[in-house]
Structure formats: structure tokens, C-alpha cells
Design a protein around this motif. Structure first.
Motif, PDB file in Angstrom:
ATOM      1  N   LYS A   1       0.839  -1.205  -0.149  1.00 16.58           N
ATOM      2  CA  LYS A   1      -0.038   0.094  -0.025  1.00 16.58           C
ATOM      3  C   LYS A   1       0.880   1.168  -0.069  1.00 16.58           C
ATOM      4  O   LYS A   1       2.026   1.149  -0.513  1.00 16.58           O
ATOM      5  CB  LYS A   1      -0.997  -0.155   1.396  1.00 16.58           C
ATOM      6  N   MET A   2       0.110   2.427   0.498  1.00 16.09           N
ATOM      7  CA  MET A   2       1.027   3.661   0.704  1.00 16.09           C
ATOM      8  C   MET A   2       2.244   3.412   1.278  1.00 16.09           C
ATOM      9  O   MET A   2       3.231   4.298   1.056  1.00 16.09           O
ATOM     10  CB  MET A   2       0.303   4.571   1.149  1.00 16.09           C
ATOM     11  N   GLY A   3       2.415   2.645   2.414  1.00 13.76           N
ATOM     12  CA  GLY A   3       3.552   2.708   3.185  1.00 13.76           C
ATOM     13  C   GLY A   3       4.638   2.214   2.483  1.00 13.76           C
ATOM     14  O   GLY A   3       5.940   2.637   2.476  1.00 13.76           O
TER      15      GLY A   3
ATOM     16  N   MET B   1       9.932  -1.847  -9.661  1.00 17.62           N
ATOM     17  CA  MET B   1      10.900  -2.381  -8.794  1.00 17.62           C
ATOM     18  C   MET B   1      10.278  -3.158  -7.563  1.00 17.62           C
ATOM     19  O   MET B   1      10.636  -4.165  -7.327  1.00 17.62           O
ATOM     20  CB  MET B   1      12.022  -1.817  -8.636  1.00 17.62           C
ATOM     21  N   VAL B   2       9.336  -2.519  -6.931  1.00 21.51           N
ATOM     22  CA  VAL B   2       8.523  -3.043  -5.807  1.00 21.51           C
ATOM     23  C   VAL B   2       7.942  -4.420  -6.390  1.00 21.51           C
ATOM     24  O   VAL B   2       8.057  -5.396  -5.793  1.00 21.51           O
ATOM     25  CB  VAL B   2       7.423  -2.015  -5.326  1.00 21.51           C
ATOM     26  N   ALA B   3       7.353  -4.317  -7.500  1.00 18.00           N
ATOM     27  CA  ALA B   3       6.586  -5.558  -8.107  1.00 18.00           C
ATOM     28  C   ALA B   3       7.702  -6.649  -8.180  1.00 18.00           C
ATOM     29  O   ALA B   3       7.748  -7.649  -7.554  1.00 18.00           O
ATOM     30  CB  ALA B   3       5.900  -5.423  -9.330  1.00 18.00           C
ATOM     31  N   PHE B   4       8.912  -6.216  -8.750  1.00 23.22           N
ATOM     32  CA  PHE B   4       9.968  -7.285  -8.835  1.00 23.22           C
ATOM     33  C   PHE B   4      10.625  -7.982  -7.445  1.00 23.22           C
ATOM     34  O   PHE B   4      10.415  -8.918  -7.521  1.00 23.22           O
ATOM     35  CB  PHE B   4      11.089  -6.561  -9.816  1.00 23.22           C
TER      36      PHE B   4
ATOM     37  N   TRP C   1      -1.118  -1.565  -7.961  1.00 18.90           N
ATOM     38  CA  TRP C   1      -1.612  -0.530  -7.480  1.00 18.90           C
ATOM     39  C   TRP C   1      -1.482  -0.527  -5.917  1.00 18.90           C
ATOM     40  O   TRP C   1      -1.726  -1.498  -5.460  1.00 18.90           O
ATOM     41  CB  TRP C   1      -2.947  -0.435  -7.613  1.00 18.90           C
ATOM     42  N   PRO C   2      -1.611   0.723  -5.192  1.00 15.49           N
ATOM     43  CA  PRO C   2      -1.719   0.507  -3.812  1.00 15.49           C
ATOM     44  C   PRO C   2      -2.964  -0.220  -3.410  1.00 15.49           C
ATOM     45  O   PRO C   2      -4.164   0.087  -3.793  1.00 15.49           O
ATOM     46  CB  PRO C   2      -1.929   1.855  -3.321  1.00 15.49           C
TER      47      PRO C   2
ATOM     48  N   PRO D   1       1.178   4.324  -9.928  1.00 16.93           N
ATOM     49  CA  PRO D   1       1.443   2.932  -9.256  1.00 16.93           C
ATOM     50  C   PRO D   1       2.644   2.862  -8.626  1.00 16.93           C
ATOM     51  O   PRO D   1       3.385   3.796  -8.343  1.00 16.93           O
ATOM     52  CB  PRO D   1       1.654   2.283 -10.803  1.00 16.93           C
ATOM     53  N   LEU D   2       2.668   1.549  -7.807  1.00 17.35           N
ATOM     54  CA  LEU D   2       3.968   1.491  -7.137  1.00 17.35           C
ATOM     55  C   LEU D   2       5.082   1.327  -8.206  1.00 17.35           C
ATOM     56  O   LEU D   2       5.085   0.756  -9.245  1.00 17.35           O
ATOM     57  CB  LEU D   2       3.716   0.136  -6.243  1.00 17.35           C
TER      58      LEU D   2
END
Lengths: 343, 343, 343
Positions: free
Chosen positions: B28-30, B65-68, B99-100, B61-62
Motif C-alpha cells: 500500500k502507501m507505506g 521494482m517493488v513488483a519485482f 496499485w496500492p 502505481p507502485l
């Protein structure tokens, strides 16, 4: 075609020029939590939605210093990438709270230029404004920095030194809409002292100290997208030290001032400030305050207190300058600001 | 009955096996804010909801690299707990923005096995897919690692080496629905350079550097729930050093590449990558890029740029390999990826 | 009029006194993300909204230890600012989940007092309750601390030592409304072991270790608004070391216990605990557990497991006390708690 940003040099500025700073930033709950992890921030209005609601606000805004840091951070690539020194602040005002979900951007107008007699540097004065996604100005302040010239043959510009107020007059402070301290809960806020309990000239030693770590100041400075090399790259300075962003010291000192000023809830004016000496990892930051003035406001139960906030890395509390009129070597910050406090 | 996870050894894998990795994660946002605190990330599309909306997305979107990292982190207990080396990546694609509020999980199919001639280790090839809570694949990539055998007497499996593409063809890149760069604001994005301004073969020194701290790489690596001991436990390696997660170097280098590639907004393809040398706390990470290719896409105003991203810890920019064809000792990362950029 | 908080001394407490602790705190997504960055927390119910929903909850609550830390942190200025030692915990129960958006405050009742024979210190027993914005108690626990006297001439109070239960009876544990483990997904959770797979007396070495950094424990401790000087100010102790908040060790050990106890999802009871030795930056924290008891609950598919959780900084797993009955010097924490696990 060079693709990276070399920053502006003194000869690249003209009075009247408006710099539209890049990379707007949406701030949300994560930034709020990180602020509480990075600084010992306990002012209740920024900690609890219910406390903020009892003060007439819809919920808890982001700390006022988040607005300052984000707005300031955006100016770095255009204003201070080639700066030698950050010389001063004036006429700072917080004009609207920043709510989680707001997107901030900033722009600066060049309001003064003065080449130094050495011909190698000059002072650039800017007035910076931070706007939210509704194009409302959420804060503004003036700053002046010493910037290097790249082309020493560039002619000196006409000297323009803006006439900046020493203090933001209390009647020009802007209060958040709806703010009302008549039902203020001093127990939940953490201290019983109201504006009437503080005397002009009173000094408060905030007692607590925090030893600074590299990881923490870099997390903070990056969070505000302030990417000045000197804060991050240990190979940049000959001494191998990373210079800590002055705003990190401001937030640390402000948070430490809770102990003795728990009810100085909202920061609404920035009269001036000096980063007296550099701060490095390993320094233990402490803070003391002096009450400079008090004023009424039109909001119910809300007064304004003008405070000097001094951050130090050692030494005795309340020591500020030597006999030579210069800041003592242990003084990091001398900030002059207005906060709102229940009367 | 032993309760802790010993990890899989080479003889525990079979071609065709599907590993369902544990512990789905809602981001999420954090996580978004922490990404901005951990890396000097400034690409505007991930910084501002309004900028993302102006590019046709519902909001920001996030970071890709967060997804990775999240998808990768989940594979560690099943794929790389007993790995000796992370050998390569191929055929990576980001298939949908994260998405968050999305919850990610991942699974890997074993697509190849090759025992080494020493009989003590073998190479395991997996294709990993990350899914969101709607069972949409948000990203996929192939990875091969060298894994120890536990039972040296276990027979070697039939050798299967998958035929992996050297480069993801540009026409197989997947673009986020609605993406449109025709109204792209280069001022807000921070740099004026569009795809046409970059030449194939052009190299860019990203100039800035970040000195790495133990606390920061551990915060990052834990955030992605990657719990490989070697990143956290200073008593694990004989030299008392914590090996930094290779993905931390990827994110650091990608964020540093803003300075010169501010408009390479979205990462959509991972063609290959090598973690050339280990990174440790105290190293100062810098980055340079080389333009490898350019392509059109079907989205309005959107082009694709293929980039080599090299992270180093010292040395001269643009130096990569020695006369022996091996990576220079200061090279940390050699990544080959596709990003989307306004044409 | 002194403005800063000197803290309470032993003679300032009376049995029956209720202390309303200051600064309520709204916790949201940012605190959740930071918890995952600070600790290797992987229990699925706190990681994934969908996993929590499959267990009958509306979405993923904040980690139970977040509730404990926030509630505890608020008590510090009133209970432990002048404490010499944190002596014990008892009768702790988590009574309602903390959801993102909840605002927590806490209050403590003095339930016992006993002056020490040296006349310089005494033991203060408090029962602390944490409430959310609906005035529901979310958790409660008893704690006793040794506190200095300021005025050594103050008369000793009547000795009152409360009769505290050694263990919270299983039938007094409170389960979150709707909790149902009948559809529990062991694959997503990360381990196959259910309550029936654990034997009373069984010990589990959690294997993994984390080397502690100053920046991380300070970020954590500040996040809970625990501002005890000793955790932050390297100049406070004669040895120049910052003492790490005991709760940081609790959370670290609990997160490490995932490896072997992945299905001990929710912490609902705190039977007792001792911070056996101080923890400092540079220590590598490891953990082991012992199954002390098992019990049924009325919720479908949900059992309770009573665990001893021991954190160490070196030494052999399962070593706890020496021949003298004292904790071994490498033992940091000995915690006795109830968790919920699928039967």
C-alpha cells in the motif's frame, strides 16, 4: 547533447526569472509514518485524527515540516546544486495544511542577485512557493544562497537586494480554516502549559538528545527528494563525511522541543534561520528554545508564540554566540518561528 | 518432525514442477513511501498521482521494482536458500501495474536443470510469475541459480537447458492500459529529453553516488520479505560482512539513472542481468547507462528504449570488462532492460 | 515554572492512582509497512488482506506487537522515565485487533507499591490498558518496574504486592470476532504444521539471525513514540552505548520465529517476560521457542499454543540459565505468550 543536470551557476540567474521545479510529489500515510519514525515527533495534533478533529480540523495533517521539506527539496536541482552556502530564510508562512493525498510542487522567483567582490560567487535570493494539486499555495518562504560562477568572465548583474521583513507580523500569519482550541485537551496533549504560562525571554532546555546516524538522515533527505550529492556520497567531500541536510536538524530540534513546548502545536511562520555549523553522523543533537514574542489570533482559543529554536551538538544549554558575535562551534541551528498554542 | 525450512537442494527439483511460494503480501502507501526513502527515486509517474493521471493512468502505481522485489522475495525460501550464485535473468516482462492495495503472490515453474561436472552443484532454471489478488499476472521473468546438492549420491537429472530469448522483442512488451504520453509535461518530469534525443550507443554518466549503509539495505530487503540469512546475519559469512541483496543495487542504480534518464518512466522488460560483484555496506554506488535500442509502441506518444544500466563502486564511468572479458572488480551490476519514454 | 517533564519518582505514586497517558496516535498503512521493513515479519494474516479475509477478518490488522508498542510507548513518560529496571509482565491480553486508521491511547492504574530495603528505590506495579477511538480496550497488561526515589526522606508507602496470575488461562483469551481457521491455506502461510503437530516440551531453533543496527532500533522505538533517552542519546550512558528498547528484541524474536512457527498467527496472551540482558547495536539476535501448552478455543478450527520465546545474542540454542539459576549472559529475552494456530 549532455543529458544530466549540471545545475545553475550564478550567471544563469536573472531577477524576475521564475523557476518551475520538477517532480511533483503525492504525500500520503507512508510519509506521515516515516516522519514519526525519523523524528521523536509527538505533537498531538499531528499524531491523532481525533485530537485534530477536536481542534476543528477534518483530520490530522502532515507535519508542517513535511511541507517545508518537500517544497524545499524540489528547489535543490535548480537553486542549490552549485551552492556554497545556504545563507538565510525570511518571510516564511504556512498557508494551508497538507493533507494525506495532496500532491505538492514548487516554483521559485529570483528576487535578488548580488555578485561577491571576489568575482567567483554571488548571492541569489529566491521566493519559493509550494502548491498543492488545487494550485493553492500551501507555503512560501524566501531563501538566499551563495552560488558559484562557472564563467568567471560573465559580467556582474545589477545588484538587487530585496527588502525582507525581519519578522512575519503576527497579523499576517494564516491559520488553518476551522482551527479552534477552546476545547483543547491538555492531558492528551502531554503538558499543561498554555500561552499565558510562557514569558517573553523565558528559555527552555528540552533535555533530550538524539545521536544521528547516516542511514537515518539519508532516508529522511531522500524522502523529500532532495538529492544534493553532499548528503549521500561519502566520496564527495575530501574529509569523507556526508554533510547532513540542514532540514534534518530543523525537524529533529522541533521534535525534541515537544518536551517543554508540547502545546506549540502548529508551525505557521518562519521569520529567519541560520545553519550555524555543519552536522555529521555521530553528533548528538539537543535543543533549547527562547520565547521571543506572543500574540493573539482571531481563531477561538488560539494564540501565537514566537520562538527561537536552537539545536546544538554538545555544550551548555542557552549558549549561542561567542564574544566575537559568532555562533559557538557546537551550535547547529538558530531558527526563529511562529507556532500556534492554546491561550 | 523438523519444523524449520531447510530449503530445497538440487536433487529436490524436477523439470515441470510448480512451486507455489508462500506469504502473499498486500502493498500500500507505506511501501510506496519507503521506496522513496530508500532510493533517490524521482521518476514523476511514480511520484505524483496527477502526473500519472495526465499520462492516462488512474493514479500513481507502485514502482515497477517493488513488483519485482516482492515477487522475487517470495521465491527465496523455495529457490535460492541453498543457492551458491544467482546466475542470470531473461524474458522478464511487467504485465500490469501494481496499485496500492494490491496483494501479490508468486509461483515458479522449473524449466531447466543441469548438474555441474563437479557433481556437487547444479543449475536450476525457473520461470517465476507474480499474481495480484485478481489472479492477473503482474510480472514474469526467468532466473537461473546454482544450487548445492545435499545428497551427492543422488543421480544427475536429465539435462534440460531452456532456450531463452536474449532480448524481449519490443512488440512483446506490454503497456499499461490507457498509457498516453501525448500530453507529457517535460518540465514537471525534470528533463527535456525525449526518445528522439537519445542515440543508440550513447552512454550517460549519472554522476550522483550513494554510500550504502547496513540499516538501509536490511530495511529494504526485509520490506520485500526476502529473508536470506546472508543479507542480515553478520556472523554468517567468515568475513563478517553482510552481502547486500542484488535487488537493492538494481533499485539504487535505477533511481540514480533519473539524472539523465528522467523520462525513461516505466520499466516494462528485463532482457538480462548479472550481479557482477558483491556489494557491501560502505560502498559508494554510482551508475551509468548505455542506449542499446529504441522502438515504437502502439500507445500514443509512447516509445520504448532499451538500456544497459551499470552500477559500480568506484572506477571510471563506462568501464565494464577487462581484457580477459570478465567484469572489472568495481562493477556491481550489468542490467539490460526496456523502459517507456515519450517519443 | 519548569516546563519539561522530569518524570515521576517512587514517592509520586499511590495505589489506585490512574495515569492518563498523553499523545494519542493514529496508526495506518505507513506503520504497517514500517513494521515489515524493521522486522522479518511474514505471518500471512498480517501480510495479506486476502489471507486475513479467508480467516474471517475484514482485512489484515496491524501486527499485535504494534498495539503493544504503541500502548507501552505512551506509558514511558509517566511510568518509566526514572526507572532503573523493567522487572516483569503478567496478565497481558490482546482484546481487539488494531485496524489501520485506529487511534490508540493508554492509561495505567497503579496496582502495587513496594519500597526496597535500600530506601533508594521501589517497585511500582501498573495495569495498563490501551483504548481505540471507540473507547474499546484493545489490549491490557500488567508491568512492574523499579523506580528511583527523588526525595529519600519521603516515607515508604504501605506495601501492596498484587496477586498476578502466572499464566492467562486459555479460556480467558479473547479471539477476534469472526476468526475461523477451517479454510486455512497452509501453502500460502508457508508451513504445513498445525497445532496437532507440536508436542508440549518441543523446542524449535528458528535458525535465522539479524545483526542489529543503531538506525533501525531508533526508527522503531521512535515510531512507537517511546522517547526514553537511553535508547537515543549515545552520551547518556557512561559506556557511550545506546540501550536497545526491549520491545525491539521482542518484535525481532517473534518475527524470526516464523521459521518453524509460521502458523502461530495471532498473539493473544502475554503470560510473562523478562529482558534478561541488555541488547546493543552489533549484537546478532537469534531465537528459539519451546511449546509450553496447547488448548482449544471456541472459534472454528482455531487452537491456542503457549510458547516460550527466547532471544539470544550468541551461544547454543536452547541454553537459558546457568547452574546458579540465572539467565546466561547471551540470553536477551524470555517471553511466555499465547498464540492462535489452526488445529
Amino acid at each position: 547533447m549532455a543529458k544530466t543536470n549540471p545545475g545553475r551557476f550564478f550567471e544563469d540567474y536573472q531577477v524576475g526569472q521564475v523557476l518551475h521545479h520538477a517532480v511533483p510529489r503525492t504525500v500520503k500515510m507512508g510519509e506521515r509514518a516515516l516522519y514519526h519514525a525519523l523524528y521523536p515527533a509527538r505533537h498531538a495534533l499531528y499524531s491523532s485524527d481525533q485530537f485534530a478533529q477536536a481542534c476543528g480540523l477534518p483530520f490530522s495533517p502532515l507535519d508542517d515540516m513535511v511541507a517545508f521539506h518537500v517544497v524545499f527539496g524540489k528547489t535543490v536541482p535548480d537553486v542549490s546544486l552549485n551552492a556554497v552556502a545556504n545563507l538565510g530564510y525570511a518571510e516564511g508562512r504556512w498557508l494551508a495544511p497538507v493533507w494525506p493525498g495532496d500532491t505538492l510542487r514548487s516554483e521559485s522567483e529570483v528576487i535578488g542577485l548580488k555578485q561577491n567582490s571576489n568575482g567567483k560567487t554571488g548571492v541569489v535570493y529566491v521566493r519559493t512557493r509550494g502548491m498543492n494539486q488545487h494550485d493553492e499555495v500551501v507555503m512560501e518562504y524566501c531563501r538566499w544562497v551563495m552560488v558559484r560562477k562557472s564563467n568567471l568572465d560573465a559580467p556582474a548583474p545589477e545588484t538587487v537586494v530585496p527588502d525582507l521583513a525581519k519578522v512575519v507580523p503576527a497579523d499576517q500569519l494564516v491559520l488553518p480554516q476551522g482551527l479552534d482550541f477552546t476545547g483543547y485537551d491538555f492531558t492528551l496533549a502531554g503538558e499543561p502549559h498554555r500561552l499565558g504560562d510562557y514569558e517573553i525571554g523565558e528559555k527552555i532546555d528540552h533535555v533530550d538528545g538524539v545521536t544521528i546516524e547516516e542511514a537515518e538522515h539519508m532516508l529522511a533527505t531522500r524522502l523529500w527528494q532532495n538529492t544534493a550529492k553532499v548528503h549521500f556520497d561519502a566520496t564527495f567531500r575530501p574529509d569523507g563525511q556526508r554533510l547532513i541536510y540542514g532540514g534534518h536538524v530543523i525537524s529533529m530540534a522541533r521534535a525534541l522541543s515537544f518536551n517543554g513546548l508540547a502545546n506549540a502545536q502548529m508551525v505557521v511562520g518562519l521569520n529567519g534561520g541560520a545553519h550555524a555549523n555543519p552536522c555529521f553522523a555521530g553528533d548528538t543533537v539537543k535543543a533549547w528554545s527562547e520565547v521571543l514574542d506572543k500574540a493573539e489570533t482571531i481563531a477561538p482559543g488560539v494564540g501565537a508564540i514566537r520562538l527561537r529554536l536552537v539545536a546544538t551538538k554538545g555544550g551548555e544549554p542557552f549558549a549561542l554566540k561567542g564574544d566575537d558575535g559568532k555562533y559557538l562551534p557546537e551550535v547547529l541551528l538558530d531558527l526563529d518561528y511562529w507556532a500556534l498554542m492554546p491561550v
